[in-house]
Write an enzyme that holds these catalytic residues in place. Structure first.
Site, PDB file in Angstrom:
ATOM      1  N   ARG A 107     -65.897 -57.943  50.181  1.00  0.00           N
ATOM      2  CA  ARG A 107     -66.225 -59.352  50.381  1.00  0.00           C
ATOM      3  C   ARG A 107     -65.884 -59.796  51.797  1.00  0.00           C
ATOM      4  NH1 ARG A 107     -63.654 -63.219  52.143  1.00  0.00           N
ATOM      5  NH2 ARG A 107     -61.891 -62.844  50.777  1.00  0.00           N
ATOM      6  N   THR A 149     -57.892 -65.171  65.940  1.00  0.00           N
ATOM      7  CA  THR A 149     -56.460 -64.937  65.801  1.00  0.00           C
ATOM      8  C   THR A 149     -55.933 -64.039  66.914  1.00  0.00           C
ATOM      9  OG1 THR A 149     -56.581 -65.181  63.413  1.00  0.00           O
ATOM     10  CG2 THR A 149     -54.693 -63.986  64.273  1.00  0.00           C
ATOM     11  N   PRO A 151     -52.121 -62.124  68.632  1.00  0.00           N
ATOM     12  CA  PRO A 151     -50.825 -61.618  68.180  1.00  0.00           C
ATOM     13  C   PRO A 151     -49.779 -62.715  68.000  1.00  0.00           C
ATOM     14  CG  PRO A 151     -51.725 -60.163  69.853  1.00  0.00           C
ATOM     15  CD  PRO A 151     -52.641 -61.345  69.782  1.00  0.00           C
ATOM     16  N   GLY A 154     -51.774 -67.648  65.282  1.00  0.00           N
ATOM     17  CA  GLY A 154     -52.620 -67.564  64.111  1.00  0.00           C
ATOM     18  C   GLY A 154     -52.936 -68.947  63.586  1.00  0.00           C
ATOM     19  N   SER A 155     -51.925 -69.592  62.998  1.00  0.00           N
ATOM     20  CA  SER A 155     -52.128 -70.929  62.439  1.00  0.00           C
ATOM     21  C   SER A 155     -52.336 -71.993  63.512  1.00  0.00           C
ATOM     22  CB  SER A 155     -50.924 -71.316  61.568  1.00  0.00           C
ATOM     23  OG  SER A 155     -50.818 -70.477  60.443  1.00  0.00           O
ATOM     24  N   THR A 181     -61.371 -58.287  61.330  1.00  0.00           N
ATOM     25  CA  THR A 181     -62.192 -57.513  60.394  1.00  0.00           C
ATOM     26  C   THR A 181     -63.498 -57.092  61.067  1.00  0.00           C
ATOM     27  OG1 THR A 181     -61.263 -58.664  58.489  1.00  0.00           O
ATOM     28  CG2 THR A 181     -63.401 -57.604  58.189  1.00  0.00           C
ATOM     29  N   GLY A 254     -65.034 -74.994  62.349  1.00  0.00           N
ATOM     30  CA  GLY A 254     -66.218 -75.181  61.517  1.00  0.00           C
ATOM     31  C   GLY A 254     -66.662 -73.885  60.874  1.00  0.00           C
ATOM     32  N   CYS A 255     -66.557 -72.794  61.630  1.00  0.00           N
ATOM     33  CA  CYS A 255     -66.892 -71.482  61.066  1.00  0.00           C
ATOM     34  C   CYS A 255     -65.910 -71.107  59.964  1.00  0.00           C
ATOM     35  CB  CYS A 255     -66.879 -70.420  62.164  1.00  0.00           C
ATOM     36  SG  CYS A 255     -68.048 -70.695  63.505  1.00  0.00           S
ATOM     37  N   GLU A 380     -57.312 -66.934  57.215  1.00  0.00           N
ATOM     38  CA  GLU A 380     -58.172 -68.123  57.225  1.00  0.00           C
ATOM     39  C   GLU A 380     -57.454 -69.346  56.647  1.00  0.00           C
ATOM     40  OE1 GLU A 380     -62.200 -67.409  55.984  1.00  0.00           O
ATOM     41  OE2 GLU A 380     -62.108 -65.331  56.668  1.00  0.00           O
TER      42      GLU A 380
END
Length: 401
Positions: A107, A149, A151, A154-155, A181, A254-255, A380
């Site tokens: 997925r 993202t 190293p 991230g958030s 990914t 948005g993505c 995400e």
């Protein structure tokens, strides 16, 4: 007097353990056809091999799998034009559920391709960029990845260090992206970078000098998935490599909203596969002279799992209808991602207890789904970030900083 049966009672269908709420009644014939197509593909091409792939920590034949997914319309399937299927949001969600019922890594391949890389080009790209990339990505000829993202960021993507500077009419990019990914197999990377005018998106074709994509190994989650770094060292791109229709964080965010919607459905696929494994096992595994499914505590577990599973699917369907109507808000997607992934993990853990020691074996899908969902829980948008999105929406107060 005895109660007389109503005319309606004769039309009430029997109870279906696989669909206890009758959610299938909400689906159209086309919805069911899409679901069946993806389910059949996953059963033929993924389920016979996924335990071996997971144990080996690899996804062999990923390019062939991508082309097959393209042939059934699963790549960028909710996008319009450019060879995309133009499916509804509900149909895309059903596809995500069936793919993740096979494995979260499959997925993720589809989600990153369609909801992140292709969506970024479709939503923010020039017509030339769309024509160049989207038809080949929809067919699976070209795999895409999405570089946001880092190293150390991230958030908080606003703090990204990857930067692009103008050099005449060109751009020169430097920086690193992490946990990407499809990174090392991608024909094009959508890379977000800071510039003097704000955050911009860039299309970086594979083989561009200065771009390297070392694969990340030694993962205990999403093992049947290609995960890489993107290292950019003086990567020079022409002016037309930038996505022209967006500046700032609203582009990548948005993505992400589009991709998070798929996770709302997909996580229920992992939960469903684990629940079904536990239910089947409980009906045949005997202890104390009878199947363990006949014991009260086991039935309580199964009932609680079924309630949360089908509540989650109903929530996903509701959000899909809102997306199709153009009424879905990012806060509602956070609601779905927060609830469904959290409940999916709990369903997997409970299923594991019903299977006992067998629950840790790759002969059953439960532990594989549980460990995969540990990644889905935090990518995400972590639990905490989605809680704060909802907290801000509820109170009107920003607690992010």
């Amino acid at each position: 007097m005895s109660a007389q049966p109503s005319a309606q009672s004769s039309t009430v269908p029997p109870f279906d353990p696989g669909d206890p709420l009758g959610i299938d009644d909400l689906l159209t014939d086309e919805d069911r056809a899409v679901r069946e197509t993806v389910r059949r593909w996953a059963a033929d091409r993924v389920l016979p091999h996924i335990a071996q792939w997971y144990e080996a920590g690899e996804l062999p034949g990923i390019r062939e799998l991508a082309r097959e997914l393209g042939s059934i319309g699963a790549l960028g399937m909710s996008l319009q034009g450019y060879g995309c299927a133009g499916a509804s949001a509900v149909q895309y969600g059903l596809a995500c559920l069936e793919l993740e019922a096979a494995d979260s890594g499959i997925r993720s391949l589809v989600s990153v391709q369609g909801s992140l890389a292709m969506y970024a080009i479709w939503r923010f790209g020039s017509e030339e960029q769309k024509q160049q990339w989207l038809p080949r990505m929809a067919s699976g000829e070209v795999i895409g990845c999405f570089g946001l993202t880092e190293p150390d960021h991230g958030s908080d993507p606003a703090g990204m260090r990857t930067y692009a500077k103008r050099a005449g009419t060109d751009w020169v990019l430097n920086g690193r992206k992490m946990w990407i990914t499809n990174g090392s197999v991608a024909g094009v990377a959508v890379v977000w970078a800071g510039t003097d005018e704000g955050i911009r998106g860039f299309l970086v074709p594979a083989g561009t000098p200065g771009l390297s994509t070392p694969e990340i190994k030694h993962k205990w989650s999403l093992r049947a998935s290609v995960t890489s770094e993107l290292v950019l060292e003086d990567v020079r791109l022409p002016a037309d490599a930038v996505l022209p229709e967006v500046t700032g964080l609203r582009g990548p965010l948005g993505c992400l909203s589009h991709a998070r919607y798929g996770i709302v459905w997909g996580s229920m696929g992992a939960a469903r596969a684990s629940f079904e494994a536990a239910l089947d096992y409980a009906k045949v595994r005997e202890q104390f002279g009878r199947p363990i499914g006949g014991f009260q505590l086991t039935q309580a577990k199964l009932a609680d799992m079924a309630v949360e599973l089908h509540k989650g699917i109903l929530l996903a369907h509701h959000l899909g209808l809102r997306m199709d109507a153009g009424r879905l808000r990012p806060e509602q997607i956070s609601f779905g991602k927060l609830n469904n992934v959290r409940e999916a993990i709990e369903i997997c853990r409970t299923a594991r207890t019903i299977l006992g020691a067998n629950g840790i074996s790759l002969e059953y899908p439960v532990m594989r789904h549980a460990t995969n969902l540990e990644s889905v829980l935090t990518y995400e948008g972590t639990v905490e970030m989605h809680q704060l999105v909802l907290g801000k929406a509820l109170t009107g107060l920003d607690a992010f900083r």
